[in-house]
Write an enzyme that holds these catalytic residues in place. Structure first.
Site, PDB file in Angstrom:
ATOM      1  N   SER A 112       0.803  -1.239   0.000  1.00 13.13           N
ATOM      2  CA  SER A 112       0.000   0.000   0.000  1.00 13.13           C
ATOM      3  C   SER A 112       0.827   1.276   0.000  1.00 13.13           C
ATOM      4  CB  SER A 112      -0.959   0.034   1.193  1.00 13.13           C
ATOM      5  OG  SER A 112      -1.982  -0.846   0.984  1.00 13.13           O
ATOM      6  N   ASP A 115      -7.094  -0.460   1.937  1.00 12.66           N
ATOM      7  CA  ASP A 115      -5.766   0.126   2.123  1.00 12.66           C
ATOM      8  C   ASP A 115      -5.850   1.505   2.755  1.00 12.66           C
ATOM      9  OD1 ASP A 115      -5.092  -2.157   0.826  1.00 12.66           O
ATOM     10  OD2 ASP A 115      -4.580  -1.202  -1.078  1.00 12.66           O
TER      11      ASP A 115
HETATM   12  C1  GLA Z   1      -5.349  -4.160  -3.202  1.00 13.80           C
HETATM   13  C2  GLA Z   1      -6.517  -3.181  -3.173  1.00 13.80           C
HETATM   14  C3  GLA Z   1      -7.402  -3.449  -1.945  1.00 13.80           C
HETATM   15  C4  GLA Z   1      -7.804  -4.913  -1.859  1.00 13.80           C
HETATM   16  C5  GLA Z   1      -6.586  -5.823  -2.024  1.00 13.80           C
HETATM   17  C6  GLA Z   1      -6.957  -7.278  -2.092  1.00 13.80           C
HETATM   18  O1  GLA Z   1      -4.500  -3.938  -2.123  1.00 13.80           O
HETATM   19  O2  GLA Z   1      -6.041  -1.856  -3.123  1.00 13.80           O
HETATM   20  O3  GLA Z   1      -8.537  -2.617  -1.981  1.00 13.80           O
HETATM   21  O4  GLA Z   1      -8.794  -5.218  -2.785  1.00 13.80           O
HETATM   22  O5  GLA Z   1      -5.839  -5.493  -3.187  1.00 13.80           O
HETATM   23  O6  GLA Z   1      -7.482  -7.695  -0.897  1.00 13.80           O
END
Ligand code: GLA
Length: 383
Positions: free
Chosen positions: A128, A174
């Site tokens: 993230s 995230d």
């Molecule tokens: C990414 C996306 C999240 C989520 C994950 C999988 O990190 O940004 O919103 O969907 O994938 O869980």
């Protein structure tokens, strides 16, 4: 406006000390993967790797961003002009730019500023870094404007920035993790009601390891959006608004008629819901072995039913099964590369980390970036 225009800027006053700084953490998700956009449960925690933004006010109406990354050109944005997504698509400026646009839409008058962005969070690792950059920018803008949004509105503004400016149709996990995380706790977030519970992770008993496969992760390449669309299709075929509306038993009754892809994608989502609840029960009972089993179950489901793992992630999970002191291990985040997370005995964490590094290097020739982490708090100004 083009990227070339954006790169033509007045240099930030590099010598000026920051008036204030903001740090925003990355996150790992412990369980509840690819469930947020299905209105499901997720259990992320913030980690001790972050994005940092050092800010100095300017007397004009420009936002000038400089990154420590050499592949990130300096960008300058006229804060008096409404920002549009397309000129920024594909550039790192999409994230802060999308956040600025969100505040412009709310009618906030953002004073000009220089920001130097640095990070201890590896980019493209599924930890993230984009949400951290968004929430970092949003928090800096709040400080500059002397007012705040509610935490929920801030996280949603950042999610919208990611949708519209970066072109990634992510869920809310995230940005909520980066915003709402609490030290020493994972965040159980119900993505349907947005109800949150902070679940303690006792550091004297368990530690979390993050092991990067070295394979780059990109959510914008279409696979993520494809999974999302497949879930929407599965829900529609079963006559429900979202996959959250189905328990496993109900799903079994309805799923026979589904095409193979919709069948497997929806099976992952409904069983992941059960695993997340069992994982939280196991954490609360301090039954680490049981928690670890749910992580292994989650990985298997993501690899076979959801098809978002890769050889390197599968290898890390396989290796973990032979390393003493590991309770569980799984891919974390969007997948297709990025990181695995392991729940381990805290007293053994340094040795387990070395075991992972050695075994993975021996098998792949890749020296993995791996670290022990602990649950941190959400984004905050630090001076
Ligand atoms: C990414 C996306 C999240 C989520 C994950 C999988 O990190 O940004 O919103 O969907 O994938 O869980």
């Amino acid at each position: 406006m083009s990227i070339a225009d954006l790169a033509e800027t007045t240099a930030p006053r590099r010598s000026a000390p920051p008036e204030f700084s903001v740090v925003a953490p990355g996150r790992v998700n412990l369980i509840g993967e690819h469930t947020d956009y299905n209105d499901g449960l997720v259990l992320p925690m913030a980690i001790d790797r972050h994005v940092r933004c050092d800010v100095v006010r300017r007397s004009d109406r420009l936002m000038v961003l400089k990154s420590d990354r050499t592949d990130h050109p300096e960008i300058s944005v006229d804060l008096d002009r409404p920002l549009a997504p397309l000129p920024l698509r594909g550039s790192w400026a999409a994230y802060p730019g999308g956040v600025v646009a969100g505040f412009q839409r709310l009618g906030w008058v953002i004073p000009g500023f220089n920001a130097r962005i640095s990070a201890t969070l590896p980019p493209g690792a599924g930890l993230s870094s984009s949400a951290a950059l968004e929430v970092c920018t949003a928090t800096a803008i709040e400080v500059l404007c002397g007012k705040t949004l509610s935490l929920e509105d801030k996280a949603l503004l950042c999610q919208r920035a990611e949708h519209e400016f970066a072109g990634v149709p992510c869920g809310i996990m995230d940005q909520f993790a980066v915003t709402f995380a609490k030290p020493g706790h994972a965040l159980l977030l119900d993505c349907q009601t947005r109800h949150m519970v902070h679940v303690p992770l006792p550091a004297d008993e368990v530690a979390l390891l993050v092991i990067h496969t070295g394979v780059k992760h990109s959510l914008a390449d279409g696979e993520y959006a494809k999974r999302r669309a497949e879930c929407v299709s599965a829900a529609r075929l079963m006559g429900v608004g979202s996959l959250r509306d189905l328990g496993v038993a109900e799903w079994r009754r309805l799923a026979d008629a589904l095409p193979d892809i919709e069948h497997r994608r929806s099976r992952h989502v409904v069983t992941e819901h059960e695993r997340t609840l069992s994982f939280v029960d196991a954490l609360q009972a301090r039954n680490w072995q049981a928690a670890g089993e749910q992580m292994y179950g989650s990985h298997a489901s993501l690899a076979t039913d959801y098809e978002v793992s890769c050889l390197e992630l599968d290898l890390l999970v396989e290796l973990s099964r032979h390393i003493p002191g590991v309770f569980g291990c799984r891919m974390t985040g969007g997948g297709f590369g990025g990181c695995a997370v392991a729940l381990v005995e805290s007293s053994e964490a340094p040795r387990i980390l070395k075991d992972f590094e050695r075994e993975y290097r021996d098998r792949t020739g890749i020296d993995p970036l791996a670290f022990v982490t602990r649950p941190m708090g959400g984004a905050t100004p630090i001076s």
